[in-house]
Design an enzyme around this catalytic site. Structure first.
Site, short mmCIF file in Angstrom:
data_model
loop_
_atom_site.label_atom_id
_atom_site.label_comp_id
_atom_site.label_asym_id
_atom_site.label_seq_id
_atom_site.Cartn_x
_atom_site.Cartn_y
_atom_site.Cartn_z
N HIS A 16 -32.44 8.95 -11.67
CA HIS A 16 -33.79 9.50 -11.44
C HIS A 16 -33.70 10.58 -10.37
CE1 HIS A 16 -38.36 8.58 -10.94
NE2 HIS A 16 -38.10 9.85 -10.67
N HIS A 18 -34.75 14.92 -10.18
CA HIS A 18 -35.24 16.13 -10.83
C HIS A 18 -34.41 17.31 -10.33
CE1 HIS A 18 -39.03 14.11 -12.11
NE2 HIS A 18 -38.71 13.34 -11.09
N HIS A 200 -42.00 8.44 -16.42
CA HIS A 200 -42.50 8.06 -15.10
C HIS A 200 -43.79 7.26 -15.33
CE1 HIS A 200 -39.79 11.09 -13.59
NE2 HIS A 200 -40.26 11.04 -12.35
N GLU A 203 -45.89 4.78 -10.81
CA GLU A 203 -45.59 5.30 -9.47
C GLU A 203 -46.88 5.30 -8.65
OE1 GLU A 203 -44.51 9.46 -9.47
OE2 GLU A 203 -43.74 9.42 -7.43
N ASP A 282 -34.92 10.82 -6.45
CA ASP A 282 -36.07 11.52 -7.04
C ASP A 282 -35.98 13.05 -6.82
OD1 ASP A 282 -38.41 11.66 -8.50
OD2 ASP A 282 -39.69 10.70 -7.01
N ASP A 283 -36.31 13.51 -5.62
CA ASP A 283 -36.34 14.96 -5.33
C ASP A 283 -35.68 15.18 -3.97
OD1 ASP A 283 -38.21 16.11 -7.49
OD2 ASP A 283 -39.32 14.38 -6.74
#
Ligand code: ADE
Ligand code: ZN
Length: 346
Positions: A16, A18, A200, A203, A282-283
């Site tokens: 996971h 991006h 997703h 969340e 994630d990011d």
């Protein structure tokens, strides 16, 4: 070697992440300049400021907007591998979300070719491997989502460069006020074409959306799934079926603002409930995270020892979309690395 150093070097899997969320602030500024785009601030360190998922997404969209051509995608992809491998990444399935680029006239084939070139260069330099997941952006609605999947199918059939890396599709962006069922047609097409499916869910929303991701969209994996423990029956079902949840504990604090501090994150309770949960950033560039920190902070906050952390890394292999022989090789790589690194825990 101490535990922190060993966790940094432990070979790790990430499911996971991006690719746009890995963009270095300096790259955002350079690409904006190259492409003649004005940024709200010229200080790269001031760019990444937000207080909720929806305000975060505005920053994410701004970062995405600097990607104008194939070379930009290649640079982003290359840097994402190099930066990940510096913290022990050996295998990643990474999202890209091209809705606004397609809307602006970019071609999906060119985007994927650029990503493929950058990933290949990063792989050659680091020995890590990276696959792709084409995400639908919920904010653009079901029409563009379906169109993206149709084009993806067309490119795959035509053997377009880089397409072999795209294992499946996902669904990201804002969850609030969006019914996952609106994307059922795009997901059904992906399923018929044997593309893998994830989304997703949960969340920022209750577990009903997680169930919808499974039952309406046919997902075989759920990204985040943070609210699942609020539904005991669903938790038992997902645990029994070994449906993976790609959990991002520090992101849930920094982006979604759903958990106040790491000690309060339900990751350990999710594991205790028998769920197949994986650990992810994630990011990372937008949140000042990296996978080494994710592992170190989880070990400390949740009281996990070396054996637990190695098991979490290995669980990432089970949750991946690799085929069985590839999973076996990756599991061996992690376990051999772990044996070599095993810290003295005193
Ligand atoms: N896009 C990038 N990061 C995301 C997140 N955490 N949730 C939803 N969409 C995203
Ligand atoms: Zn995400």
């Amino acid at each position: 070697m101490d535990v922190a150093m060993a966790l940094e070097r432990l070979p790790k899997v990430e499911l996971h992440c991006h690719v746009e969320g890995t963009m270095r602030p300096g790259t955002v500024v350079e690409l904006a300049r190259k492409n003649g785009l004005a940024l709200p601030t010229s200080d790269p360190t001031e760019l990444y400021a937000y207080s909720s998922l929806d305000t975060f997404l505005e920053v994410f969209w701004l970062v995405q907007s600097v990607l104008s051509d194939r070379d930009d995608w290649a640079r982003l992809a290359y840097e994402s591998v190099v930066d990940g491998a510096a913290h022990g990444l050996v295998y990643r399935e990474t999202f890209f979300t091209p809705a606004r680029h397609l809307d602006a006239g970019q071609d999906l084939g060119e985007i994927i070719a650029g990503l493929g070139e950058g990933l290949a260069a990063g792989e050659a330099e680091t020995g890590a491997r990276v696959a792709l997941i084409a995400d639908i952006d919920r904010a653009y609605g079901p029409g563009p989502g379906l169109e993206m999947v149709r084009r993806l199918v067309e490119l795959r059939r035509g053997g377009s460069p880089g397409l072999e890396r795209v294992l499946g599709i996902g669904l990201d962006s804002t969850e609030l006020g969006v019914d996952p069922a609106a994307f059922a047609e795009a997901f059904a097409l992906a399923g018929r074409e044997r593309l893998r499916r994830t989304s997703h869910q949960g969340e920022d929303t209750p577990p009903t959306t997680i169930a919808a991701g499974l039952d309406v969209l046919g997902c075989e994996r759920i990204d985040h799934g943070l609210s699942i423990l609020d539904d005991k029956e669903l938790t038992a079902r997902v645990a029994d079926a070994r449906i993976p949840l790609t959990v991002c504990p520090n992101s849930n604090i920094r982006i979604a603002n759903k958990v106040e501090r790491l000690e309060l994150h339900p990751f350990p309770q999710m594991r205790e409930a028998g769920l197949l949960v994986t650990l992810n950033t994630d990011d990372p560039a937008l949140t000042e995270l990296d996978l080494g920190y994710e592992y170190r902070s989880a070990a400390e906050a949740f009281g996990y020892g070396w054996v637990d952390m190695v098991q979490i890394a290995v669980d990432g292999v089970e949750a991946s979309w690799l085929d069985e022989p590839e999973k076996g090789a990756l599991r061996t790589r992690i376990l051999e690395g772990a044996q070599h690194l095993a810290p003295d825990e005193g």
